[in-house]
Motif scaffolding. Structure first.
Motif, PDB file in Angstrom:
ATOM      1  N   SER A  14       0.804  17.638 -13.125  1.00 38.67           N
ATOM      2  CA  SER A  14       0.150  19.007 -12.434  1.00 38.67           C
ATOM      3  C   SER A  14      -1.099  18.285 -11.534  1.00 38.67           C
ATOM      4  O   SER A  14      -1.204  17.740 -10.065  1.00 38.67           O
ATOM      5  N   LEU A  15      -1.643  17.043 -11.994  1.00 41.32           N
ATOM      6  CA  LEU A  15      -2.634  16.269 -11.648  1.00 41.32           C
ATOM      7  C   LEU A  15      -1.950  15.352 -10.231  1.00 41.32           C
ATOM      8  O   LEU A  15      -2.798  15.471  -8.978  1.00 41.32           O
TER       9      LEU A  15
ATOM     10  N   TRP B  13      -1.210   5.917  -9.268  1.00 42.27           N
ATOM     11  CA  TRP B  13      -1.835   7.476  -8.619  1.00 42.27           C
ATOM     12  C   TRP B  13      -1.275   8.861  -8.643  1.00 42.27           C
ATOM     13  O   TRP B  13      -1.647   9.443  -9.181  1.00 42.27           O
ATOM     14  N   CYS B  14      -0.181   7.989  -7.389  1.00 42.89           N
ATOM     15  CA  CYS B  14       1.067   9.883  -7.295  1.00 42.89           C
ATOM     16  C   CYS B  14       2.163  10.041  -7.367  1.00 42.89           C
ATOM     17  O   CYS B  14       2.602  10.116  -7.103  1.00 42.89           O
ATOM     18  N   HIS B  15       2.837   8.383  -8.167  1.00 44.21           N
ATOM     19  CA  HIS B  15       3.526   8.158  -8.459  1.00 44.21           C
ATOM     20  C   HIS B  15       4.979   7.991  -7.527  1.00 44.21           C
ATOM     21  O   HIS B  15       6.366   8.269  -7.589  1.00 44.21           O
ATOM     22  N   ALA B  16       4.179   7.704  -6.330  1.00 44.04           N
ATOM     23  CA  ALA B  16       5.261   7.584  -5.255  1.00 44.04           C
ATOM     24  C   ALA B  16       5.661   6.521  -5.536  1.00 44.04           C
ATOM     25  O   ALA B  16       5.680   5.797  -6.047  1.00 44.04           O
TER      26      ALA B  16
ATOM     27  N   GLU C 223       1.248  -1.262   0.192  1.00 44.01           N
ATOM     28  CA  GLU C 223       0.277  -0.327   0.242  1.00 44.01           C
ATOM     29  C   GLU C 223       1.263   1.273  -0.098  1.00 44.01           C
ATOM     30  O   GLU C 223       2.220   1.408   0.896  1.00 44.01           O
ATOM     31  N   CYS C 224       0.069   1.811  -0.788  1.00 48.34           N
ATOM     32  CA  CYS C 224       1.424   3.821  -0.912  1.00 48.34           C
ATOM     33  C   CYS C 224       1.024   4.391   0.393  1.00 48.34           C
ATOM     34  O   CYS C 224       0.185   4.611   0.759  1.00 48.34           O
ATOM     35  N   ASP C 225       2.570   4.432   0.929  1.00 47.32           N
ATOM     36  CA  ASP C 225       2.169   5.088   2.107  1.00 47.32           C
ATOM     37  C   ASP C 225       1.588   6.627   1.896  1.00 47.32           C
ATOM     38  O   ASP C 225       1.566   7.463   3.123  1.00 47.32           O
ATOM     39  N   VAL C 226       1.709   7.659   0.486  1.00 43.95           N
ATOM     40  CA  VAL C 226       1.238   8.665   0.376  1.00 43.95           C
ATOM     41  C   VAL C 226      -0.450   8.822  -0.089  1.00 43.95           C
ATOM     42  O   VAL C 226      -0.591  10.323   0.940  1.00 43.95           O
ATOM     43  N   CYS C 227      -1.053   8.253  -0.529  1.00 41.27           N
ATOM     44  CA  CYS C 227      -2.331   8.433  -0.841  1.00 41.27           C
ATOM     45  C   CYS C 227      -3.073   6.485  -0.088  1.00 41.27           C
ATOM     46  O   CYS C 227      -4.423   6.734  -0.956  1.00 41.27           O
TER      47      CYS C 227
ATOM     48  N   ARG D 194      -1.887  15.638  -6.117  1.00 48.78           N
ATOM     49  CA  ARG D 194      -2.723  14.078  -5.474  1.00 48.78           C
ATOM     50  C   ARG D 194      -1.561  13.900  -4.196  1.00 48.78           C
ATOM     51  O   ARG D 194      -1.595  13.033  -3.347  1.00 48.78           O
ATOM     52  N   TRP D 195      -0.383  14.484  -4.142  1.00 48.10           N
ATOM     53  CA  TRP D 195       0.172  14.585  -2.625  1.00 48.10           C
ATOM     54  C   TRP D 195       0.034  15.443  -1.362  1.00 48.10           C
ATOM     55  O   TRP D 195      -0.815  16.600  -1.601  1.00 48.10           O
ATOM     56  N   PRO D 196      -0.841  14.752  -0.039  1.00 49.02           N
ATOM     57  CA  PRO D 196      -1.252  15.755   0.732  1.00 49.02           C
ATOM     58  C   PRO D 196      -0.310  15.924   1.490  1.00 49.02           C
ATOM     59  O   PRO D 196       0.924  16.813   0.846  1.00 49.02           O
ATOM     60  N   ARG D 197      -0.217  17.623   2.105  1.00 47.09           N
ATOM     61  CA  ARG D 197       0.161  18.880   2.299  1.00 47.09           C
ATOM     62  C   ARG D 197       1.453  18.026   2.848  1.00 47.09           C
ATOM     63  O   ARG D 197       2.282  18.637   2.888  1.00 47.09           O
TER      64      ARG D 197
END
Length: 132
Positions: A109-110, A29-32, A2-6, A114-117
């Motif tokens: 940009s999209l 999704w967020c490319h982490a 699971e992605c820790d970012v999203c 998707r990366w939360p602040r």
């Protein structure tokens, strides 16, 4: 994984592990990215990078000259072009340049949105060094 970012599912890169037994996982999704194993880290989670520092320029024989595309993951540009032998160059893809692909710019940009602040600080993602 699971992605820790999203929180979405990550995909393991379809390449054999390196000589140091490293696996690379990417979030579509967020490319982490998350690197598991390797010589120096048990887990390495590179931090957030702003748009102008995040993407490399894509290189492939099939790309039209005069247009700069961002290399994404799994041998595709951010706008979805896939070409056998595509690779990232040694140069950054700069979205503000006049020759930057508009569709790649929109996708970058999209993805950035998707990366939360809270996940954008340098120490927001955890990396665990291997014990020597």
């Amino acid at each position: 994984m699971e992605c820790d970012v999203c929180g979405r599912s990550m995909w393991r890169w379809p390449v054999p592990p390196t000589v140091w037994e490293e696996e690379i996982w990417s979030c579509l999704w967020c490319h982490a990215a998350t690197h598991v194993g390797g010589e120096w880290f048990e887990i390495s989670q590179p931090p957030y990078l702003p748009l102008r520092m995040r993407w490399e320029k894509a290189v492939a024989d099939g790309l039209a000259p005069g247009v700069s595309h961002a290399f994404g993951i799994f041998d595709k540009t951010l706008c979805g072009i896939q070409d056998a032998g595509m690779s990232p160059s040694d140069y950054s893809w700069l979205p503000e340049r006049e020759d930057a692909c508009g569709a790649c710019r929109e996708a970058a940009s999209l993805i950035d949105s998707r990366w939360p602040r809270a996940m954008r600080s340098e120490d927001a993602r955890v990396s665990v060094a291997r014990r020597l």
